[in-house]
Design an enzyme around this catalytic site. Structure first.
Site, PDB file in Angstrom:
ATOM      1  N   ARG A  38      -3.070 -12.680 -17.534  1.00 62.40           N
ATOM      2  CA  ARG A  38      -2.790 -11.917 -18.762  1.00 62.40           C
ATOM      3  C   ARG A  38      -3.551 -10.599 -18.759  1.00 62.40           C
ATOM      4  O   ARG A  38      -3.013  -9.550 -19.120  1.00 62.40           O
ATOM      5  CB  ARG A  38      -3.171 -12.777 -19.973  1.00 62.40           C
ATOM      6  CG  ARG A  38      -2.777 -12.163 -21.300  1.00 62.40           C
ATOM      7  CD  ARG A  38      -2.801 -13.232 -22.393  1.00 62.40           C
ATOM      8  NE  ARG A  38      -2.570 -12.632 -23.695  1.00 62.40           N
ATOM      9  CZ  ARG A  38      -3.493 -12.557 -24.654  1.00 62.40           C
ATOM     10  NH1 ARG A  38      -4.699 -13.051 -24.453  1.00 62.40           N
ATOM     11  NH2 ARG A  38      -3.217 -12.013 -25.813  1.00 62.40           N
ATOM     12  N   HIS A  68      -1.894  -6.933 -18.927  1.00 65.95           N
ATOM     13  CA  HIS A  68      -2.219  -6.002 -20.007  1.00 65.95           C
ATOM     14  C   HIS A  68      -2.837  -4.713 -19.456  1.00 65.95           C
ATOM     15  O   HIS A  68      -2.653  -3.652 -20.034  1.00 65.95           O
ATOM     16  CB  HIS A  68      -3.163  -6.662 -21.011  1.00 65.95           C
ATOM     17  CG  HIS A  68      -2.471  -7.638 -21.914  1.00 65.95           C
ATOM     18  ND1 HIS A  68      -2.964  -7.996 -23.152  1.00 65.95           N
ATOM     19  CD2 HIS A  68      -1.325  -8.340 -21.764  1.00 65.95           C
ATOM     20  CE1 HIS A  68      -2.144  -8.875 -23.726  1.00 65.95           C
ATOM     21  NE2 HIS A  68      -1.147  -9.106 -22.891  1.00 65.95           N
ATOM     22  N   ASP A  69      -3.561  -4.822 -18.360  1.00 61.16           N
ATOM     23  CA  ASP A  69      -4.122  -3.629 -17.729  1.00 61.16           C
ATOM     24  C   ASP A  69      -3.011  -2.736 -17.181  1.00 61.16           C
ATOM     25  O   ASP A  69      -2.967  -1.534 -17.443  1.00 61.16           O
ATOM     26  CB  ASP A  69      -5.079  -4.025 -16.599  1.00 61.16           C
ATOM     27  CG  ASP A  69      -5.738  -2.812 -15.935  1.00 61.16           C
ATOM     28  OD1 ASP A  69      -6.102  -1.860 -16.666  1.00 61.16           O
ATOM     29  OD2 ASP A  69      -5.886  -2.814 -14.705  1.00 61.16           O
ATOM     30  N   VAL A 106      -0.805  -0.455 -19.489  1.00 65.88           N
ATOM     31  CA  VAL A 106      -1.439   0.676 -20.180  1.00 65.88           C
ATOM     32  C   VAL A 106      -2.092   1.587 -19.143  1.00 65.88           C
ATOM     33  O   VAL A 106      -3.066   1.198 -18.495  1.00 65.88           O
ATOM     34  CB  VAL A 106      -2.499   0.188 -21.201  1.00 65.88           C
ATOM     35  CG1 VAL A 106      -3.034   1.361 -22.014  1.00 65.88           C
ATOM     36  CG2 VAL A 106      -1.904  -0.869 -22.123  1.00 65.88           C
ATOM     37  N   ASP A 118      -5.315   0.323 -13.606  1.00 65.14           N
ATOM     38  CA  ASP A 118      -6.474   1.186 -13.336  1.00 65.14           C
ATOM     39  C   ASP A 118      -7.785   0.616 -13.877  1.00 65.14           C
ATOM     40  O   ASP A 118      -8.801   1.309 -13.938  1.00 65.14           O
ATOM     41  CB  ASP A 118      -6.248   2.580 -13.938  1.00 65.14           C
ATOM     42  CG  ASP A 118      -6.204   2.556 -15.474  1.00 65.14           C
ATOM     43  OD1 ASP A 118      -6.048   1.448 -16.051  1.00 65.14           O
ATOM     44  OD2 ASP A 118      -6.314   3.633 -16.090  1.00 65.14           O
ATOM     45  N   SER A 162      -8.514  -0.035 -16.866  1.00 69.45           N
ATOM     46  CA  SER A 162      -8.899   0.543 -18.166  1.00 69.45           C
ATOM     47  C   SER A 162      -9.122  -0.527 -19.229  1.00 69.45           C
ATOM     48  O   SER A 162      -9.863  -0.322 -20.185  1.00 69.45           O
ATOM     49  CB  SER A 162      -7.859   1.563 -18.644  1.00 69.45           C
ATOM     50  OG  SER A 162      -6.566   0.997 -18.682  1.00 69.45           O
ATOM     51  N   ASN A 211      -5.290  -7.582 -27.162  1.00 69.04           N
ATOM     52  CA  ASN A 211      -6.384  -7.779 -26.195  1.00 69.04           C
ATOM     53  C   ASN A 211      -7.604  -8.481 -26.770  1.00 69.04           C
ATOM     54  O   ASN A 211      -8.534  -8.816 -26.031  1.00 69.04           O
ATOM     55  CB  ASN A 211      -6.814  -6.425 -25.609  1.00 69.04           C
ATOM     56  CG  ASN A 211      -5.781  -5.861 -24.654  1.00 69.04           C
ATOM     57  OD1 ASN A 211      -5.000  -6.598 -24.067  1.00 69.04           O
ATOM     58  ND2 ASN A 211      -5.764  -4.547 -24.504  1.00 69.04           N
ATOM     59  N   PRO A 216       3.984  -5.236 -24.405  1.00 75.45           N
ATOM     60  CA  PRO A 216       5.143  -5.847 -25.084  1.00 75.45           C
ATOM     61  C   PRO A 216       4.711  -6.890 -26.103  1.00 75.45           C
ATOM     62  O   PRO A 216       3.835  -7.706 -25.839  1.00 75.45           O
ATOM     63  CB  PRO A 216       5.925  -6.501 -23.931  1.00 75.45           C
ATOM     64  CG  PRO A 216       5.492  -5.767 -22.701  1.00 75.45           C
ATOM     65  CD  PRO A 216       4.057  -5.399 -22.936  1.00 75.45           C
ATOM     66  N   HIS A 251       3.876 -17.692 -18.311  1.00 79.35           N
ATOM     67  CA  HIS A 251       3.611 -18.479 -19.520  1.00 79.35           C
ATOM     68  C   HIS A 251       3.597 -19.983 -19.245  1.00 79.35           C
ATOM     69  O   HIS A 251       3.444 -20.773 -20.168  1.00 79.35           O
ATOM     70  CB  HIS A 251       4.645 -18.157 -20.613  1.00 79.35           C
ATOM     71  CG  HIS A 251       4.389 -16.853 -21.304  1.00 79.35           C
ATOM     72  ND1 HIS A 251       5.202 -16.357 -22.305  1.00 79.35           N
ATOM     73  CD2 HIS A 251       3.413 -15.929 -21.131  1.00 79.35           C
ATOM     74  CE1 HIS A 251       4.726 -15.198 -22.721  1.00 79.35           C
ATOM     75  NE2 HIS A 251       3.648 -14.915 -22.011  1.00 79.35           N
ATOM     76  N   ASP A 288       3.150 -24.108 -22.531  1.00 86.74           N
ATOM     77  CA  ASP A 288       4.078 -24.949 -21.780  1.00 86.74           C
ATOM     78  C   ASP A 288       3.572 -26.391 -21.856  1.00 86.74           C
ATOM     79  O   ASP A 288       2.900 -26.876 -20.943  1.00 86.74           O
ATOM     80  CB  ASP A 288       4.147 -24.461 -20.324  1.00 86.74           C
ATOM     81  CG  ASP A 288       5.201 -25.188 -19.501  1.00 86.74           C
ATOM     82  OD1 ASP A 288       5.903 -26.034 -20.066  1.00 86.74           O
ATOM     83  OD2 ASP A 288       5.313 -24.905 -18.296  1.00 86.74           O
TER      84      ASP A 288
END
Length: 328
Positions: free
Chosen positions: A66, A70-71, A74, A78, A80, A98, A167, A197, A249
């Site tokens: 995850r 998520h990195d 955005v 990198d 961030s 986050n 998303p 997931h 799940d």
């Protein structure tokens, strides 16, 4: 003859340059064994520490998958998402999607070891990409996908950009598909990577609207399996519950497998964004194919490679952070 030869040569050179530019724009500067000469033990160190920590904390694979996702969504992959907020800036970590991330301490442990072994060489972005792969691979005692390396670390991390780009679990199919297309990922990548997931948990506040107030009239989402909805209501007692977590799940929460697609076909996708995959003909066809575990593993490996190349910083762009939570 000489003139036509020169023209042919110029044409060939132009084609080569064009292909190089295309390669760079799709993360083409990433490569296998990037640290072979500069830090030969880099990937071994990441794997050893990751496997050691996963052995005592089985929730880490879902957390790292995850975090990497998520990195990458955005500013590209990198690192961030690893940066802390400062007096003048609220970082990505503080964005709602986050706030439930975890595993930062493991990334920090890996970074400390790498800095002691070969200072200033291995990026935090690469550490995160490798840790995501290695944490999932622990279950199988072998590498589950190839990670190309050579990413460099970004210096900018903004909460609003995370809120704008990651998303939402409430997206419908059209919005979901567009958000992935914005990152040069296909419908195929969307359906395949949603299979992540199959491990991890969901927080009630990200899906309880489907249980209690789907259209604003105190109703449930009719596309959600009635028995599953009843079970979820025993876990998430109200719309305001923002602390309870439920396996995404059921029955396979710690096993990385293709079971997620079986649950989708039973209308037991937890999030609106999961259920959305069953509302499109092409997407449903992919779900049918990915129920086969061998197919899922093969396709997941390819899509992770594509996701890991989103808008990467390479060459002299960005920096190699000394600590993953602060810029140099």
């Amino acid at each position: 003859m000489k003139k036509s030869f020169r023209l042919s040569l110029v044409f060939l050179v132009s084609i080569v340059v064009l292909f190089e530019l295309i390669a760079v724009s799709h993360g083409g500067e990433l490569r296998k064994n990037f640290y072979k000469k500069t830090c030969p033990l880099a990937e071994e160190i990441v794997k050893d520490i990751t496997w050691k920590r996963v052995a005592t904390n089985s929730t880490l694979p879902a957390k790292f998958l995850r975090m990497h996702f998520h990195d990458c969504f955005v500013r590209g992959c990198d690192g961030s998402v690893l940066l802390d907020s400062t007096a003048n800036n609220t970082a990505e970590k503080e964005a709602v999607p986050n706030q439930s991330l975890g595993g930062f301490d493991v990334i920090d442990e890996i970074k400390r070891k790498l800095e002691a072994t070969c200072p200033g060489v291995v990026s935090c972005a690469d550490i995160l990409a490798l840790a995501a792969r290695d944490s999932v691979s622990f279950q199988f005692n072998k590498s589950m996908w190839e990670v190309l390396t050579g990413r460099r670390d970004g210096r900018i991390s903004r909460r609003q950009e995370a809120a704008d780009n990651i998303p939402s679990p409430n997206f419908n199919f059209t919005t979901l598909k567009q958000s992935w297309a914005n990152k040069s990922l296909t419908l195929h990548d969307l359906v395949v990577l949603s299979g992540g997931h199959t491990i991890g948990v969901g927080h009630c506040n990200f899906f309880s609207k489907r249980l209690y107030n789907f259209t604003g009239k105190g109703d449930a989402d009719p596309s959600l399996n009635a028995k599953y909805a009843a079970f979820l209501r025993t876990q998430c007692r109200s719309l305001s519950d923002n602390t309870t977590v439920v396996p995404m799940d059921p029955g396979s929460v710690l096993n990385f497998d293709s079971h997620y697609y079986t649950t989708l076909k039973l209308n037991r996708g937890m999030f609106q964004s999961d259920a959305a995959l069953m509302t499109d003909t092409q997407s449903r066809k992919l779900v049918d194919e990915l129920v086969d575990q061998g197919t899922f593993f093969t396709e997941f490996a390819q899509s992770m490679k594509r996701m890991g190349a989103i808008e990467v910083l390479t060459g002299t762009a960005g920096e190699i952070r000394k600590k993953c939570n602060v810029v140099n």
